[in-house]
Design a protein around this motif. Structure first.
Motif, PDB file in Angstrom:
ATOM      1  N   LEU A  81      -7.281   1.594   3.274  1.00 54.35           N
ATOM      2  CA  LEU A  81      -7.415   0.918   2.718  1.00 54.35           C
ATOM      3  C   LEU A  81      -8.448   0.304   3.020  1.00 54.35           C
ATOM      4  O   LEU A  81      -8.958  -0.403   3.549  1.00 54.35           O
ATOM      5  CB  LEU A  81      -6.036  -0.818   3.543  1.00 54.35           C
ATOM      6  CG  LEU A  81      -6.852  -2.002   3.254  1.00 54.35           C
ATOM      7  CD1 LEU A  81      -6.389  -2.633   1.366  1.00 54.35           C
ATOM      8  CD2 LEU A  81      -4.991  -2.810   3.679  1.00 54.35           C
ATOM      9  N   SER A 128      -3.544   7.221   3.646  1.00 59.27           N
ATOM     10  CA  SER A 128      -3.687   6.396   3.047  1.00 59.27           C
ATOM     11  C   SER A 128      -4.937   5.277   3.535  1.00 59.27           C
ATOM     12  O   SER A 128      -4.862   5.099   5.116  1.00 59.27           O
ATOM     13  CB  SER A 128      -2.632   4.921   2.325  1.00 59.27           C
ATOM     14  OG  SER A 128      -1.526   5.920   1.867  1.00 59.27           O
ATOM     15  N   THR A 181      -6.570   2.960  -6.479  1.00 62.87           N
ATOM     16  CA  THR A 181      -5.700   1.629  -7.031  1.00 62.87           C
ATOM     17  C   THR A 181      -6.840   0.260  -6.048  1.00 62.87           C
ATOM     18  O   THR A 181      -6.799   0.476  -5.660  1.00 62.87           O
ATOM     19  CB  THR A 181      -4.471   1.262  -6.745  1.00 62.87           C
ATOM     20  OG1 THR A 181      -3.944   2.632  -7.090  1.00 62.87           O
ATOM     21  CG2 THR A 181      -3.628   0.104  -6.655  1.00 62.87           C
ATOM     22  N   GLY A 211     -11.022   3.377  -5.719  1.00 63.53           N
ATOM     23  CA  GLY A 211     -10.080   3.329  -5.629  1.00 63.53           C
ATOM     24  C   GLY A 211      -9.189   3.774  -6.686  1.00 63.53           C
ATOM     25  O   GLY A 211      -9.670   4.279  -7.227  1.00 63.53           O
ATOM     26  N   THR A 261      -2.548   7.169  -0.535  1.00 60.44           N
ATOM     27  CA  THR A 261      -3.164   6.414  -1.782  1.00 60.44           C
ATOM     28  C   THR A 261      -4.544   5.918  -1.411  1.00 60.44           C
ATOM     29  O   THR A 261      -4.751   6.036  -0.084  1.00 60.44           O
ATOM     30  CB  THR A 261      -2.268   5.447  -2.510  1.00 60.44           C
ATOM     31  OG1 THR A 261      -3.233   4.954  -3.096  1.00 60.44           O
ATOM     32  CG2 THR A 261      -2.460   4.540  -1.495  1.00 60.44           C
ATOM     33  N   TYR A 262      -5.786   5.589  -2.041  1.00 60.17           N
ATOM     34  CA  TYR A 262      -6.902   4.843  -0.951  1.00 60.17           C
ATOM     35  C   TYR A 262      -6.754   3.967  -2.617  1.00 60.17           C
ATOM     36  O   TYR A 262      -7.316   3.627  -3.822  1.00 60.17           O
ATOM     37  CB  TYR A 262      -8.324   6.063  -1.760  1.00 60.17           C
ATOM     38  CG  TYR A 262      -9.657   5.346  -1.308  1.00 60.17           C
ATOM     39  CD1 TYR A 262      -9.481   4.487  -1.385  1.00 60.17           C
ATOM     40  CD2 TYR A 262      -9.978   6.958  -0.831  1.00 60.17           C
ATOM     41  CE1 TYR A 262     -10.895   4.211  -0.551  1.00 60.17           C
ATOM     42  CE2 TYR A 262     -10.799   6.335   0.423  1.00 60.17           C
ATOM     43  CZ  TYR A 262     -11.529   4.577   0.198  1.00 60.17           C
ATOM     44  OH  TYR A 262     -12.250   4.873   0.783  1.00 60.17           O
ATOM     45  N   LEU A 263      -6.642   2.785  -1.409  1.00 60.54           N
ATOM     46  CA  LEU A 263      -6.746   1.039  -2.141  1.00 60.54           C
ATOM     47  C   LEU A 263      -7.787   1.065  -1.853  1.00 60.54           C
ATOM     48  O   LEU A 263      -8.121   0.459  -0.436  1.00 60.54           O
ATOM     49  CB  LEU A 263      -5.186   0.352  -2.011  1.00 60.54           C
ATOM     50  CG  LEU A 263      -4.498  -0.842  -2.465  1.00 60.54           C
ATOM     51  CD1 LEU A 263      -3.438  -0.898  -2.153  1.00 60.54           C
ATOM     52  CD2 LEU A 263      -5.709  -2.051  -1.452  1.00 60.54           C
ATOM     53  N   SER A 264      -8.314   0.286  -3.008  1.00 61.44           N
ATOM     54  CA  SER A 264      -9.628  -0.961  -2.332  1.00 61.44           C
ATOM     55  C   SER A 264      -9.477  -2.487  -3.058  1.00 61.44           C
ATOM     56  O   SER A 264      -8.763  -2.376  -3.657  1.00 61.44           O
ATOM     57  CB  SER A 264     -10.633  -0.669  -3.478  1.00 61.44           C
ATOM     58  OG  SER A 264     -11.224   1.503  -4.065  1.00 61.44           O
ATOM     59  N   ALA A 285      -7.252  -3.480  -5.615  1.00 64.23           N
ATOM     60  CA  ALA A 285      -5.982  -4.953  -5.621  1.00 64.23           C
ATOM     61  C   ALA A 285      -7.547  -5.891  -5.359  1.00 64.23           C
ATOM     62  O   ALA A 285      -8.665  -6.087  -4.722  1.00 64.23           O
ATOM     63  CB  ALA A 285      -5.488  -4.980  -4.044  1.00 64.23           C
ATOM     64  N   VAL A 338       0.822  -1.040  -0.228  1.00 62.71           N
ATOM     65  CA  VAL A 338       0.519  -0.051  -0.297  1.00 62.71           C
ATOM     66  C   VAL A 338       1.098   1.137  -0.361  1.00 62.71           C
ATOM     67  O   VAL A 338       1.616   1.125   1.374  1.00 62.71           O
ATOM     68  CB  VAL A 338      -0.586  -0.392   1.283  1.00 62.71           C
ATOM     69  CG1 VAL A 338      -1.865   1.287   1.131  1.00 62.71           C
ATOM     70  CG2 VAL A 338      -1.592  -0.698   1.305  1.00 62.71           C
ATOM     71  N   VAL A 377      -3.585  -6.249  -9.374  1.00 57.10           N
ATOM     72  CA  VAL A 377      -2.934  -4.590  -8.831  1.00 57.10           C
ATOM     73  C   VAL A 377      -3.448  -3.521  -9.408  1.00 57.10           C
ATOM     74  O   VAL A 377      -2.438  -3.598 -11.046  1.00 57.10           O
ATOM     75  CB  VAL A 377      -2.401  -5.211  -7.305  1.00 57.10           C
ATOM     76  CG1 VAL A 377      -2.244  -3.342  -7.032  1.00 57.10           C
ATOM     77  CG2 VAL A 377      -2.376  -5.354  -6.378  1.00 57.10           C
ATOM     78  N   ASN A 431      -5.304   0.370 -11.412  1.00 56.98           N
ATOM     79  CA  ASN A 431      -5.533   1.399 -11.660  1.00 56.98           C
ATOM     80  C   ASN A 431      -7.136   1.106 -11.687  1.00 56.98           C
ATOM     81  O   ASN A 431      -7.175  -0.148 -12.983  1.00 56.98           O
ATOM     82  CB  ASN A 431      -5.173   2.178 -12.543  1.00 56.98           C
ATOM     83  CG  ASN A 431      -5.148   2.533 -13.839  1.00 56.98           C
ATOM     84  OD1 ASN A 431      -5.843   2.092 -14.602  1.00 56.98           O
ATOM     85  ND2 ASN A 431      -4.480   2.366 -14.539  1.00 56.98           N
TER      86      ASN A 431
END
Length: 370
Positions: free
Chosen positions: A204, A202, A219, A217, A42-45, A221, A38, A231, A233
């Motif tokens: 998650l 960040s 990004t 997201g 960032t905003y990671l879904s 995953a 991560v 993983v 965009n």
């Protein structure tokens, strides 16, 4: 007042890293040598089906459980073995987990008053930080209310404020929109992204909804069978899934399994041309997106298109789109989506056979057995 941002990033700029993480429950493998990074800011879904191990993964990161194997690092420092209250990680639970006997402001201030490390004693500072957190989530005038006196969306924001007020390095969100109605979910999507972008912390965000994952997201995953399948965009993931697991989780692709035979694919619906050169007898799955399939009478297939025949079963109206279901002779269910602003499907009759056609360029091939 501005929340601090306590970060010391690894050389690669990764805030959180999971390397070879495995979690077993008896003989059941929940996570199987999982690797995930991560980045900072960032905003990671994290998208996964029910039972895929999404919540288990969050619990491992937060410290509520420990991995059987592998390592977790935050800013290059090992997390595994460290108790939850020393990890500097925020957690927003699916059910919000608010204290019903406390006011909104008291809920938000709870961590500042009672956490084991960095507990605040100065009431003026506690009030200032609590009020700032409430302003951040748009609830500056709600501090005196009980949590039973506010809406579901407001409770969600209280839970977020309670997490953010302690200035964590990363925020974990366990299906945070699942308890909200459709209108609130759409609004909270915008608010969560705006809050994260202002704080540069960040997030998650775990969800079983492909729409939510792609919307939220920077990004996305995909978690499947205890591992990260892809993983990427949002746009690349949706338009170019790299494997069948990613395609299935997007709920937008039809998959047909077959074996290569003389430069074509032998499937349950017949022989389909393929654009790539693949050795005979190679197992392959052909994927075509719901909105890339057209429907017509078997005698009217447009030139230059691949096709197969299937029987129309039923339709599903979803407002701006309509979903049509077809059954192939061997029982495979095929889905076709039509946009009502630009309809392209003919009037369909249940039980009637149609040609389902698509451009060869729109098909994606995945080598290997299903």
């Amino acid at each position: 007042m501005v929340f601090a941002c306590k970060k010391r990033l690894t050389e690669e700029g990764q805030l959180l890293e999971l390397n070879g993480v495995t979690r077993l429950y008896g003989d059941v493998v929940a996570l199987d040598g999982l690797d995930l990074s991560v980045p900072d800011d960032t905003y990671l879904s994290l998208l996964g089906a029910s039972g895929a191990g999404k919540t288990t993964l969050l619990r491992l990161i937060a410290g509520f459980e420990e991995p059987n194997r592998g390592e977790l690092l935050l800013n290059g420092e090992r997390l595994d073995g460290k108790p939850p209250h020393l990890r500097d990680i925020g957690f927003v639970f699916q059910n919000f987990a608010l204290f019903s006997h406390l006011s909104v402001a008291e809920n938000v201030a709870f961590g500042l008053r009672y956490r084991e490390v960095g507990r605040l004693e100065n009431e003026a500072e506690i009030r200032e930080r609590t009020q700032h957190a409430l302003e951040l989530v748009g609830l500056e005038d709600f501090g005196h209310r009980g949590v039973g006196e506010i809406s579901g969306g407001q409770r969600q924001r209280v839970a977020l404020a309670r997490t953010l007020v302690t200035e964590p390095q990363i925020v974990l969100l366990d299906e945070p929109l699942g308890a909200l109605d459709a209108n609130l979910r759409a609004r909270m999507c915008d608010e969560l992204r705006a809050i994260r972008e202002r704080l540069k912390v960040s997030f998650l965000h775990v969800t079983g909804s492909e729409t939510e994952a792609l919307t939220m997201g920077d990004t996305v995953a995909v978690l499947a069978e205890g591992r990260i399948a892809q993983v990427d965009n949002s746009r690349s993931l949706f338009t170019q899934p790299k494997n069948p697991a990613s395609a299935r989780h997007l709920n937008a692709w039809n998959l047909l399994s077959g074996v290569v035979e003389n430069g074509a694919l032998r499937t349950s619906v017949g022989l389909l041309p393929i654009g790539e050169k693949v050795a005979d007898d190679t197992p392959v799955q052909l994927a075509v997106r719901f909105d890339d399939i057209g429907v017509c009478a078997p005698s009217d297939v447009p030139a230059g298109h691949d096709h197969f025949e299937a029987t129309y079963v039923t339709g599903e109206f979803n407002g701006p789109t309509a979903l049509s279901f077809f059954r192939t002779p061997d029982g495979e269910l095929i889905q076709v989506v039509d946009h009502l602003s630009d309809p392209r499907l003919p009037q369909l009759e249940e039980g009637k056979s149609y040609a389902l056609f698509f451009s060869p360029d729109s098909a994606v091939l995945f080598k290997g057995a299903a």
